[in-house]
Design an enzyme around this catalytic site. Structure first.
Site, short mmCIF file in Angstrom:
data_model
loop_
_atom_site.label_atom_id
_atom_site.label_comp_id
_atom_site.label_asym_id
_atom_site.label_seq_id
_atom_site.Cartn_x
_atom_site.Cartn_y
_atom_site.Cartn_z
N SER A 77 0.94 -1.50 -0.21
CA SER A 77 -0.26 -0.29 0.03
C SER A 77 1.03 1.54 -0.03
O SER A 77 0.22 2.64 -0.27
CB SER A 77 -1.11 0.06 1.34
N LYS A 80 0.76 3.19 -2.83
CA LYS A 80 -0.68 4.39 -3.05
C LYS A 80 -0.74 5.37 -3.48
O LYS A 80 -1.02 6.11 -4.27
CB LYS A 80 -1.62 4.10 -1.92
N TYR A 202 -3.44 -2.23 -10.57
CA TYR A 202 -3.20 -2.00 -9.21
C TYR A 202 -3.00 -3.27 -8.13
O TYR A 202 -2.03 -2.74 -7.35
CB TYR A 202 -5.36 -2.31 -8.41
N TYR A 254 -3.54 2.60 7.94
CA TYR A 254 -5.11 2.52 8.63
C TYR A 254 -5.82 2.71 9.45
O TYR A 254 -5.67 4.13 9.60
CB TYR A 254 -4.82 0.56 8.50
N VAL A 272 0.96 -4.00 4.01
CA VAL A 272 0.79 -5.25 4.35
C VAL A 272 2.35 -6.87 4.15
O VAL A 272 2.35 -7.23 4.85
CB VAL A 272 -0.49 -6.09 3.84
N1 GLU Z 1 -2.16 -5.40 -2.08
C1 GLU Z 1 -3.20 -5.13 -0.78
C2 GLU Z 1 -4.53 -5.31 -1.05
O1 GLU Z 1 -4.75 -4.77 -2.15
C3 GLU Z 1 -2.39 -4.16 0.17
C4 GLU Z 1 -2.92 -3.85 1.29
C5 GLU Z 1 -2.16 -2.93 2.12
O2 GLU Z 1 -0.85 -2.41 1.97
O3 GLU Z 1 -2.88 -2.35 2.67
O4 GLU Z 1 -4.86 -6.51 -0.24
#
Ligand code: GLU
Length: 318
Positions: A77, A80, A202, A254, A272
């Site tokens: 993430s 992002k 994504y 988060y 994650v």
């Molecule tokens: N690729 C992970 C998912 O979509 C990213 C989640 C993350 O790192 O928050 O669940």
């Protein structure tokens, strides 16, 4: 903002002193035994749980690291932020008609809120928001993956940054929940391109592999009013750097973002894969990595290292 902590007559920011401090903090973090390596993406579950790294990159170009700071890992993430930068540049203020800027207070892959809020994600740092951003990139760039990759390579000054194709495929094979988010947004008319193409972008972006040193270098522009301190290039406007930092402060960790603001006080983003980057405006970037995650999906040791460092150096922005 940083306290001028003095050790033996020298500033703590002197390279040797900072390295000693980072070493102590890393050793303390190794005593934290909470957390579990993410296994809902099978390829991530194969990563050794005892990797641990901590890097500080300051705006004067100094990069100080301890532990496995050149080992690369799945940034998940944290990517992002890269997608968001390109989407903000392409869409300007119209982006905010399709994604909000509010904390979600929900797990990063929650579906319920998206239904209530008619397919408009709460923010670009949760999965739904990042999938929406991926739609913007797929719809507005002829080669969205190349656009992201060349930007990332330029930011960290390493041409060999790449995507782990095993992680990419593993996420695709186990991406039902993300697909559900994407199709739900499509049903509300908030996804323009083909859903499978958007999801592929994504998942690909989440599978970028970088080290803590790469990450700390890459995000230095966010600590420097949008300008890369190494190249002098203006990467984003000062206003967009402020806006990204605001989103990281409210939504980057988060549904533990509030606690992180309270105990650390820095804009930050975690993934994650166990990585965390924290931006210290006008000072630099802290990047940490340790794969075991707490119940919120944040690296348990990574959180401990950044909190300890920020508190010892007085780095909170508040
Ligand atoms: N690729 C992970 C998912 O979509 C990213 C989640 C993350 O790192 O928050 O669940």
């Amino acid at each position: 903002m940083t306290q001028d902590v003095i050790s033996g007559g020298q500033s703590i920011h002197a390279p040797d002193n900072l390295k000693t401090l980072l070493q102590t903090i890393l050793q303390q973090a190794l005593t934290v035994n909470d957390g579990k390596v993410a296994d809902y993406i099978p390829a991530l579950a194969e990563v050794k749980s005892d990797y641990c790294a901590l890097t500080v990159a300051t705006l004067d170009g100094q990069v100080t690291s301890v532990g496995d700071a050149t080992a690369t890992f799945s940034i998940q993430s944290i990517s992002k932020i890269f997608g968001l930068m390109l989407a903000m540049e392409r869409m300007s203020d119209s982006l905010w008609e399709r994604v909000q800027m509010e904390p979600s207070g929900q797990p990063f892959n929650s579906i319920v809120q998206l239904e209530w809020e008619r397919g408009i994600p709460r923010n670009p740092m949760i999965n739904a928001g990042a999938i929406l951003v991926s739609d913007v990139l797929v719809s507005h760039y002829s080669a969205s993956k190349s656009a992201v990759l060349s930007m990332v390579r330029g930011l960290c000054n390493r041409d060999t940054v790449c995507v782990d194709s095993r992680v990419h495929e593993s996420e695709k094979d186990h991406g039902a929940r993300n697909a559900a988010l994407a199709y739900l947004m499509k049903s509300f008319g908030n996804i323009e391109s083909d859903v499978e193409e958007v999801l592929d972008h994504y998942f690909w972006q989440c599978a970028l592999t970088m080290s803590t040193e790469d990450l700390a270098r890459s995000f230095a522009f966010l600590a420097n009013r949008g300008k890369c301190p190494r190249s002098g290039n203006q990467i984003t406007s000062h206003r967009d750097a402020q806006r990204i930092n605001a989103l990281l402060s409210t939504s980057g960790m988060y549904d533990q973002s509030g606690q992180f603001a309270f105990t650390v006080g820095l804009p930050a983003k975690s993934g994650v894969g166990g990585g965390i980057v924290a931006i210290v405006p006008d000072y630099g970037v802290i990047a940490a990595w340790s794969p075991p995650l707490n119940s919120f999906g944040n690296s348990a040791r990574g959180m401990a290292m950044i909190r300890n460092l920020a508190n010892q150096l007085g780095l909170s922005v508040y």
